[in-house]
Design an enzyme around this catalytic site. Structure first.
Site, mmCIF file in Angstrom:
data_model
loop_
_atom_site.group_PDB
_atom_site.id
_atom_site.type_symbol
_atom_site.label_atom_id
_atom_site.label_comp_id
_atom_site.label_asym_id
_atom_site.label_seq_id
_atom_site.Cartn_x
_atom_site.Cartn_y
_atom_site.Cartn_z
ATOM 1 N N ARG A 1 -31.753 0.177 90.215
ATOM 2 C CA ARG A 1 -31.409 -0.486 91.453
ATOM 3 C C ARG A 1 -31.703 -1.941 91.087
ATOM 4 N NH1 ARG A 1 -34.734 1.472 96.473
ATOM 5 N NH2 ARG A 1 -33.444 2.961 95.951
ATOM 6 N N ARG B 1 -38.472 -5.916 98.979
ATOM 7 C CA ARG B 1 -37.473 -5.495 98.518
ATOM 8 C C ARG B 1 -36.440 -6.439 98.589
ATOM 9 N NH1 ARG B 1 -37.597 1.022 98.348
ATOM 10 N NH2 ARG B 1 -39.999 1.424 97.451
ATOM 11 N N LYS C 1 -43.704 0.009 100.732
ATOM 12 C CA LYS C 1 -42.541 -1.024 100.908
ATOM 13 C C LYS C 1 -42.316 -1.918 101.810
ATOM 14 C CE LYS C 1 -39.621 2.664 102.507
ATOM 15 N NZ LYS C 1 -38.232 3.681 102.078
ATOM 16 N N LYS D 1 -39.422 -4.667 104.067
ATOM 17 C CA LYS D 1 -38.065 -4.917 103.940
ATOM 18 C C LYS D 1 -37.754 -6.314 105.234
ATOM 19 C CE LYS D 1 -36.624 -0.414 102.752
ATOM 20 N NZ LYS D 1 -35.871 0.846 103.177
ATOM 21 N N CYS E 1 -26.642 8.984 102.412
ATOM 22 C CA CYS E 1 -27.410 8.524 101.237
ATOM 23 C C CYS E 1 -27.084 9.500 100.017
ATOM 24 C CB CYS E 1 -28.857 8.874 101.215
ATOM 25 S SG CYS E 1 -29.187 10.854 101.783
ATOM 26 N N CYS F 1 -31.611 12.712 93.708
ATOM 27 C CA CYS F 1 -33.010 12.271 94.402
ATOM 28 C C CYS F 1 -33.850 13.417 94.466
ATOM 29 C CB CYS F 1 -32.529 12.022 95.829
ATOM 30 S SG CYS F 1 -33.690 11.464 96.940
ATOM 31 N N CYS G 1 -32.876 14.052 103.582
ATOM 32 C CA CYS G 1 -34.491 14.277 103.893
ATOM 33 C C CYS G 1 -34.666 13.368 105.143
ATOM 34 C CB CYS G 1 -35.122 14.349 102.832
ATOM 35 S SG CYS G 1 -35.352 12.250 102.328
ATOM 36 N N CYS H 1 -32.986 6.860 104.521
ATOM 37 C CA CYS H 1 -32.163 5.672 103.606
ATOM 38 C C CYS H 1 -30.846 5.133 104.043
ATOM 39 C CB CYS H 1 -31.913 6.063 102.367
ATOM 40 S SG CYS H 1 -33.623 6.261 101.482
#
Length: 572
Positions: free
Chosen positions: A84, A153, A216, A218, A437, A443, A482, A486
Site C-alpha cells: 500500500r 497513516r 493505527k 487516521k 473492501c 485478506c 469482516c 475498512c
C-alpha cells in the site's frame, strides 16, 4: 476500564501486549526483515517480521482460494504481499500513474486497486519482488512508509485541490501533516533502497518513540458541503471553514474509528466529537500533540481497546480537550457550525474556479484492470500518456482526472469514449453509492466475500429498487468481509459485514452524509433473506417517505432501528 487505563501507563513492558515488546526490540522497525528476505526456502517472512513490515507499507497474505489444494499437495500457502502506498490527499501525477501501472504488471497481479483512504494497493507481490517493487515506487517519487502499522497513516483530504483555492489550501495542509508525522527511522531506506546504514542505537523517533503508537491512527480533512472523506470516522477530523473565499481554519473533531470485534460489545464504532477550532498555521502542532496524547495514554495491553476512540470514550471529551490545551499552551477557539449535504462523488465533467475541467470516473470497488469487454487499465494508461494535469483518487474508490485545460478536454473525452469508460452514466444510483473492501481471497481477516460479491447483490437490489419506484434515489450501501470496517459500513444507510461464507449482518439507519452510525437490524443472514427484507423496506420507503427524506432517516422514523446517539450505545 479504569483499572486497565492505569495499567496501560504504569505496567512494565512484559505485561503489555506482545506487539509492544516486538516494537521495542525491533531496532526501530528493522527486526530480522533482511534475513527473512534472504531465506530461499519459503515464500513467507518470519512471523515477527510480518508485524514490522506493516510499518513499511505491506501485509503478508496468502491466496485463500488455493489453501486447501496446496495443503493436500503438502505445499506451504501461496504467500504473497499486499503493498500500500502513502499518498496524502490522493494526488498522483500522470508520470507516476504510468510508473505504478508498469509496476503492477511486472510485480503484482496485473491490476491496481484504489482504496477507501485515497491510495493505491498492489496485490499478489511475491517475496522475491518486494524490494524491486518498493524501489520502483521510490523512483516515481512515492513511498509506502507508514501506509500501515501503529503510526499515522495516509492523510485524507477533500477530493481535487484544483477545484478551488480552498481545496488547494486544504491539500497543502494534508501534505504538511503527513510529512510532519511520518516516522523518522532510517530502516526503510536501509532495507529497501540500499540507503546509508545507521547504527540502530543512534536512530530515533522524536515523536513516536521505540514503541510507536498503541494502534493505527487516521487523519482527514473535509471541505463542506461534501463529506467525501467521512470526516467523523477519523481519529482527527478537520472540517474547513471558509471566509471571503479563503481558508480560515478548521473545526477539530477527535475520537472517530469504525473497527470492532464480533461478539465483543466492549468494542464499537465511534464518531469523532468536535472540540474546537484552529487556524491553518496551528494544524501541525495540534496534530502532533494529539498523537502524543494517544501515544502516552492509549491502551498498550489490549489491542482491541487501543484506538484513540476508546481513550476518549473512557476518559471523556472534556478531559481530552483540557489535556490537549495544557500541552499546546493555547486554547482552541469555539467549534464552528458545520453543514454537510452528502459524502459521495460527483461523476462526469465539472469546471473548477480557474476554468480548468475535471472528470470523475466510476471505478467499481476501486479495482483497475482490463476485462474482456472493459479495458479500464489500458484506457487510463492511454489517458496518462497525454494528460498534463493530475489524477485524484477519491475516498469512495473512484478516480478524478483533474486540471484538464479547456483545449485538452475534447482529447480526453475521446479517450474516455473510445475505451468505454463512461460507466457512471449507465450505473444505477445504488451502485454509484456502493463500496466494498477486498476481503476474499487475500485478506486474512475476511469471513465472507465482499468485493467479489457486492456487484451481483447490487444487481438484485437495483431491480427491487426499480420495481418499488425508487430506482433514481441515491442510497449509500457498503460491505465488508469482516467487522473491521475498512469500507466504512457502519456509516452506510445499508451496511453489511461478513459473518461466514454467504452470511452477513445487516445494518440500517446510517446518515446520508456520514453524520450518524447505523444499527444492527438482522444478524447472520444470507442473500435470500437480505433481498426479502430490503424489498419490503424499499416498498415501504417508496410509499411513506417524506419530501427529501433519506433512506437512513426513514428507517429510524419508521421504527426499523433506533438512532445511535453515541458509539457506546451501538450494541444497545
Amino acid at each position: 476500564m479504569a483499572d486497565s487505563r492505569t495499567r496501560d501507563i504504569t505496567a512494565p513492558l512484559e505485561d503489555k501486549h506482545p506487539n509492544e515488546r516486538l516494537k521495542m526490540g525491533s531496532r526501530y522497525l528493522r527486526g530480522t526483515i533482511e534475513a527473512s528476505l534472504a531465506d530461499p526456502i519459503t515464500g513467507a517472512l518470519a512471523a515477527d517480521d510480518t508485524q514490522l513490515t506493516k510499518f513499511h507499507g505491506f501485509y503478508q497474505q496468502d491466496d485463500r482460494d488455493l489453501r486447501d489444494e496446496r495443503r493436500h499437495q503438502k505445499l506451504e500457502p501461496a504467500y504473497q504481499m499486499m503493498i500500500r502506498l502513502r499518498l496524502p490527499g490522493g494526488t498522483c501525477t500522470p508520470a507516476q500513474w504510468l510508473a505504478l501501472d508498469d509496476l503492477a504488471r511486472r510485480y503484482g497481479d496485473g491490476g491496481l486497486r484504489l482504496t477507501t483512504r485515497q491510495t493505491f494497493q498492489y496485490h499478489g507481490v511475491l517475496k522475491r519482488d518486494i524490494k524491486a517493487a518498493l524501489q520502483g515506487i521510490d523512483a516515481a517519487l512515492l513511498d509506502t512508509l507508514a501506509a500501515c502499522g501503529d503510526v499515522n497513516r495516509t492523510v485524507m483530504a477533500a477530493v481535487n485541490p484544483h477545484q478551488s483555492r480552498v481545496h488547494a489550501a486544504v491539500q497543502r495542509c494534508a501534505r504538511e501533516v503527513s510529512d510532519h508525522l511520518a516516522p523518522r527511522t532510517h530502516a526503510y531506506r536501509e532495507i529497501w533502497l540500499d540507503g546509508e546504514r545507521v547504527d540502530p542505537d543512534a536512530d530515533e523517533e522524536p515523536l513516536y518513540g521505540p514503541t510507536y503508537l498503541p494502534r493505527k491512527f487516521k487523519i482527514g480533512f473535509a471541505v463542506p458541503p461534501v463529506n467525501d472523506i467521512d470526516v467523523y470516522s477519523q481519529d482527527i477530523g478537520l472540517i474547513a471553514a471558509v471566509e471571503e473565499g479563503e481558508l480560515a481554519g478548521f473545526t477539530v473533531c477527535v475520537g472517530g474509528g469504525l473497527g470492532r470485534t464480533e461478539n465483543e460489545p466492549a468494542t464499537f464504532p465511534r464518531l469523532a466529537d468536535p472540540i474546537g477550532f484552529c487556524r491553518p498555521e496551528q494544524v501541525n502542532a495540534l496534530a502532533e500533540t494529539i498523537v502524543a496524547i494517544q501515544r502516552d495514554h492509549g491502551d498498550r495491553v489490549d489491542r482491541k481497546h487501543a484506538r484513540m476512540k476508546y481513550t476518549i470514550d473512557d476518559r471523556g471529551v472534556d478531559w481530552f480537550r483540557e489535556e490537549l490545551e495544557r500541552r499546546l499552551g493555547w486554547s482552541l477557539e469555539p467549534a464552528r457550525e458545520v453543514q454537510f449535504a452528502h459524502n459521495g462523488d460527483r461523476y462526469g465533467w465539472v469546471e473548477g474556479d480557474d476554468g480548468r475541467w475535471h472528470y470523475t470516473l466510476f471505478i467499481e470497488n476501486g479495482r483497475i484492470r482490463d476485462w474482456e469487454d472493459y479495458p479500464l487499465m489500458s484506457g487510463l494508461r492511454a489517458i496518462a500518456e497525454v494528460h498534463d494535469g493530475e489524477f485524484q483518487l477519491t475516498p469512495n474508490q473512484n478516480l478524478t482526472l483533474a486540471a484538464i485545460a479547456p483545449d485538452a478536454r475534447d482529447a480526453i473525452q475521446r479517450l474516455i469514449t473510445d475505451y468505454g469508460l463512461e460507466r457512471a452514466e449507465r450505473m444505477g444510483r445504488l451502485r454509484r453509492n456502493a463500496m466494498a473492501c477486498v476481503a476474499l481471497p487475500t485478506c486474512g481477516l475476511a469471513m465472507a466475500e465482499s468485493e467479489r460479491y457486492l456487484p451481483s447483490l447490487i444487481d438484485a437490489l437495483e431491480r427491487r429498487a426499480a420495481d418499488a419506484g425508487i430506482g433514481d434515489t441515491p442510497i449509500v450501501v457498503r460491505m465488508t468481509g469482516c467487522p473491521n470496517g475498512c469500507a466504512r459500513p457502519y456509516l452506510a444507510e445499508i451496511g453489511f459485514t461478513g459473518r461466514g461464507p454467504g452470511k452477513y449482518n445487516l445494518y440500517l439507519g446510517g446518515g446520508f452524509h456520514g453524520q450518524r452510525l447505523n444499527k444492527l437490524y438482522r444478524a447472520n443472514i444470507g442473500e435470500a433473506e437480505i433481498l426479502e427484507i430490503l424489498d419490503g423496506l424499499f416498498r415501504h420507503y417508496a410509499a411513506e417517505r417524506q419530501a427529501g427524506e433519506a433512506f437512513g432517516d426513514f428507517t429510524i422514523r419508521a421504527g426499523y432501528v433506533a438512532a445511535v446517539t453515541a458509539g457506546r450505545h451501538f450494541h444497545d
